[in-house]
Enzyme design. Structure first.
Site, mmCIF file in Angstrom:
data_model
loop_
_atom_site.group_PDB
_atom_site.id
_atom_site.type_symbol
_atom_site.label_atom_id
_atom_site.label_comp_id
_atom_site.label_asym_id
_atom_site.label_seq_id
_atom_site.Cartn_x
_atom_site.Cartn_y
_atom_site.Cartn_z
ATOM 1 N N CYS A 186 -21.349 24.963 30.076
ATOM 2 C CA CYS A 186 -20.262 24.324 29.314
ATOM 3 C C CYS A 186 -20.651 23.910 27.892
ATOM 4 O O CYS A 186 -19.826 23.935 26.974
ATOM 5 C CB CYS A 186 -19.751 23.075 30.040
ATOM 6 S SG CYS A 186 -19.536 23.302 31.815
ATOM 7 N N MET B 183 -10.889 29.646 27.902
ATOM 8 C CA MET B 183 -11.497 28.974 29.058
ATOM 9 C C MET B 183 -11.411 29.890 30.280
ATOM 10 O O MET B 183 -10.343 30.057 30.872
ATOM 11 C CB MET B 183 -10.742 27.651 29.311
ATOM 12 C CG MET B 183 -11.164 26.912 30.565
ATOM 13 S SD MET B 183 -12.805 26.138 30.410
ATOM 14 C CE MET B 183 -12.984 25.498 32.087
ATOM 15 N N ASN C 109 -1.128 -16.388 -2.275
ATOM 16 C CA ASN C 109 0.042 -16.359 -3.142
ATOM 17 C C ASN C 109 1.051 -17.431 -2.748
ATOM 18 O O ASN C 109 0.950 -18.053 -1.697
ATOM 19 C CB ASN C 109 0.699 -14.983 -3.067
ATOM 20 C CG ASN C 109 1.056 -14.609 -1.643
ATOM 21 O OD1 ASN C 109 0.200 -14.133 -0.911
ATOM 22 N ND2 ASN C 109 2.297 -14.850 -1.224
ATOM 23 N N GLU D 91 3.866 -14.510 3.001
ATOM 24 C CA GLU D 91 4.939 -13.542 2.729
ATOM 25 C C GLU D 91 6.236 -13.988 3.413
ATOM 26 O O GLU D 91 7.328 -13.760 2.929
ATOM 27 C CB GLU D 91 4.570 -12.154 3.261
ATOM 28 C CG GLU D 91 3.846 -11.289 2.259
ATOM 29 C CD GLU D 91 2.552 -11.901 1.766
ATOM 30 O OE1 GLU D 91 1.664 -12.142 2.606
ATOM 31 O OE2 GLU D 91 2.431 -12.156 0.573
ATOM 32 N N ASP E 27 1.952 -11.805 -6.125
ATOM 33 C CA ASP E 27 1.151 -11.807 -4.891
ATOM 34 C C ASP E 27 -0.336 -11.652 -5.200
ATOM 35 O O ASP E 27 -1.077 -10.993 -4.480
ATOM 36 C CB ASP E 27 1.618 -10.690 -3.923
ATOM 37 C CG ASP E 27 0.947 -10.765 -2.555
ATOM 38 O OD1 ASP E 27 0.409 -11.837 -2.219
ATOM 39 O OD2 ASP E 27 0.956 -9.745 -1.842
HETATM 40 CA CA CA Z 1 0.156 -12.020 0.111
#
Ligand code: CA
Length: 695
Positions: A629, A670, A296, A219, A341
């Site tokens: 708890c 709580m 590509n 790219e 691409d």
């Molecule tokens: Ca590519």
């Protein structure tokens, strides 16, 4: 640590029984052969992975020795302990948080009870495959500036294992060799020109005694190549470029001289030409051929790259190489003169299929361009191709020539074109899998369109994206316009057999098993088991808390089969598709999840034996936790996402947590537990939570 796990199990069993739900842990006996130390065990496990073992990896049903499990990269596990009849009982066996954010794309390797994987930033982990306990971690300290050169996130797809060493390619281009037992650095070598926009994200492979490594960057504009290194010394053995370089320089090979005739009129070498080998490889030891997929062009658009036309070899191609020399033996180009691409770096699978009455040795690929290809892997002969998703750039592949019949709607020289698939492909890097029993390929498929336009003001921008396409047109990122599905494809009949729709594209890779199963994680953080033959959904995990894009593996330790997947939302789609990801509610935190089934019914004796094994040091805090708890915050201090996970609270607040427990948090549910608990009780509670946080 094992004892701590058992104690956790005890509490889960006891509480699970009380509340009427089944526990998600296993109680497999210690099954890995005992060794003096964990380090010795790791050394023993990894040292004997050599060429013979890699070639015969399929015989080691309990292991996952190389990236695609076997050199044919089928990602098929012969294990059947987990099968279509019991997959509904899958439960989380363990979870390991990598402590990293961003995309996690690794396929873990597993050898004799030890798991090796990578997270983002090329960080390597060795875990106990039965418990998820960390054995070692190696951070190659990738300079964070390397992210600027990474089109598709700071991801890594995994390691190779060979003769006691772990090999990883780092984002900034190094091949790093580590001691598999300790994670200590054995050597590292730079495999790229660091002044250029190369990155390494793919998993190296060890083939014919050499470490094979590619790279990405098309790219931005680079010249693609694949290299082989000596695994002992890190010396370069060969390097094969995939596209011709500067025509004023001599050709590196006859194959490149032939390729140069297919590039016309442009100055591609100034941008780089592209054709990077950034992911897929497969190897046929009998034919002596290493297969790689190429990417590509740089720039993307043929109007700038090669304005005189031409196929632009060897872009978007499957190449068969001699692994001893790197010589190109044959090539098949999926997208001649690529303009969109449409990489052919997607997963390559080798299989022997009966086609037209004869068993053919084939290579299979579902590249970005939307066609599923079946080629003869000995010669590269085209056998068949059909569209597996919507593809508008070509009408069909001519069976005589093996070339696409282009559709003019894909051209954008004088305007714009809406083209399907989009530049992230009908299928991207997410591995597919092949099940020799069903004869089906399981493809993480996606449907989307992109608007392509020519960048008329194109100039080379060093260190930045140089696609030559105009991104101001952008992609349609409305959620309605993109989708993904799991596709079961018959490669012989070249037709869809079933599909399972997902909301989003960019779902995880697939695993298929002898249990008639297919596993896949989803972009919105679920992990699914489906019947391999008919696609019936058998099981869905609780939310992984993050999108899953990596591919699962299966392995066995002792009598217990596991299915494991690395989770962590990221990658190219995640970086650009904010609205889609936000809709899925996924975060970006890396973790490894391992699942197993628990078929045996819970027995009184089993619980009693676990009670007897409790560690007295922890009993008090654990008992107090489960008395006061767990009803709100979860058994074993594992939060369910409803109320705060107190392991997180302990990790963040530490001893300050004692004050909160005593006084409560006004305005919330709580209460102050000081009214019921002595200070020593609170201390024991916090101690327990801190222990759980460390675990
Ligand atoms: Ca590519």
């Amino acid at each position: 640590m094992r004892a701590a796990k058992r104690r956790g199990l005890l509490v889960a069993l006891a509480l699970g029984a009380a509340l009427g739900w089944a526990c998600g842990d296993d109680e497999a006996p210690e099954t890995v052969a005992p060794a003096a130390t964990p380090e010795a065990r790791l050394r023993e496990a990894a040292a004997s992975v050599d060429d013979a073992r890699l070639r015969a990896a399929d015989a080691e049903a309990h292991n996952w020795l190389s990236h695609g499990r076997t050199y044919d990269e089928q990602r098929y596990s012969p294990l059947a302990g987990i099968h279509a009849g019991n997959a509904a009982n899958l439960k989380l066996a363990w979870q390991f948080d990598t402590g990293l954010t961003r995309g996690h794309e690794a396929t873990p390797l597993v050898v004799d009870g030890v798991m090796y994987l990578t997270g983002s930033w090329s960080v390597v982990f060795a875990l106990d495959a039965a418990s998820g306990e960390l054995r070692w971690k190696y951070d190659p300290q990738v300079p964070r500036e390397a992210a600027h050169k990474a089109c598709c996130d700071v991801v890594n797809r995994g390691v190779a294992l060979y003769r006691g060493r772990v090999y990883v390619g780092t984002l900034d281009g190094r091949l790093v060799a580590l001691d598999a037992a300790t994670g200590e650095l054995a050597f590292e070598v730079m495999t790229v020109d660091p002044t250029k926009a190369y990155t390494v994200t793919g998993a190296p492979r060890v083939v014919a005694g050499k470490v094979i490594i590619g790279n990405g960057g098309a790219e931005y504009g680079v010249r693609g190549y694949v290299s082989a290194y000596d695994p002992g010394t890190g010396e370069l053995v060969w390097r094969t470029y995939t596209v011709p370089g500067d025509p004023s320089q001599p050709f590196e090979s006859e194959a490149l001289e032939r390729a140069a005739d297919t590039w016309k009129g442009g100055e591609w070498w100034k941008v780089g030409g592209g054709g990077t080998v950034w992911d897929s490889m497969a190897y046929d030891p009998e034919l002596g051929l290493l297969y790689v997929g190429t990417g590509n062009g740089s720039p993307w658009t043929k109007y700038l790259r090669s304005p005189g036309g031409g196929d632009n070899l060897y872009l978007s191609s499957i190449l068969a190489l001699d692994p001893e020399t790197g010589e190109i033996r044959w090539h098949y180009q999926t997208t001649p003169g690529d303009n969109w691409d449409y990489t052919a770096t997607q997963h390559l699978i080798l299989a022997d299929l009966e086609i037209g009455g004869a068993v053919r040795k084939v290579i299979l690929q579902a590249p970005k361009n939307g066609f599923f290809y079946v080629l003869d892997r000995e010669t590269g002969e085209f056998l068949s191709a059909e569209k597996f998703v919507t593809a508008t750039w070509a009408d069909r592949i001519d069976p005589e020539t093996g070339r696409p019949v282009p559709n003019e709607s894909g051209e954008y020289k004088d305007g714009t074109a809406v083209v399907m698939p989009w530049y992230l492909g009908g299928h991207n890097w997410h591995p597919m899998s092949f099940n020799p029993v069903t004869g089906l390929v399981y493809i993480p498929a996606q449907e989307a369109a992109a608007v392509y336009g020519l960048d008329r003001a194109f100039r080379i921008r060093d260190g930045f994206v140089n696609t030559g396409t105009d991104f101001s047109y952008s992609t349609l990122f409305q959620r309605e316009a993109v989708s993904g599905h799991l596709l079961a494809w018959d490669p012989v009949a070249q037709r869809e057999v079933w599909r399972h729709p997902h909301g989003l594209p960019w779902n995880g890779g697939t695993l298929t098993t002898a249990g008639n199963l297919v596993f896949q994680g989803t972009a919105d953080g679920r992990f699914l088991a489906l019947k391999a033959d008919d696609g019936k959904l058998l099981w869905t995990s609780h939310s992984a808390g993050t999108g899953i894009i990596a591919a699962p593996v299966s392995y066995q330790v002792g009598a217990t089969q596991y299915v494991s997947v690395v989770a962590g939302w990221g990658g190219a789609f995640a970086l650009i598709a904010g609205d889609a990801a936000a809709a899925a509610g996924v975060t970006s935190r890396g973790r490894v999840l391992a699942y197993t089934v628990r078929d045996e019914p819970l027995t009184v004796a089993a619980v009693e034996s676990l009670m007897a094994a409790r560690n007295p040091e922890e009993v008090r805090g654990s008992d107090l936790y489960h008395t006061y708890c767990a009803g709100c915050h979860g058994a074993n201090a594992i939060g369910a996402g409803v109320n705060p996970d107190l392991r997180d609270s302990a990790a963040r607040i530490g001893v300050g947590l004692a004050g909160i427990i005593r006084q409560g948090i006004p305005g919330t549910g709580m209460p102050g537990f000081g009214q019921w608990l002595e200070d020593a009780d609170v201390e024991a509670l916090v101690g327990y939570l801190e222990l759980r946080a460390r675990e």
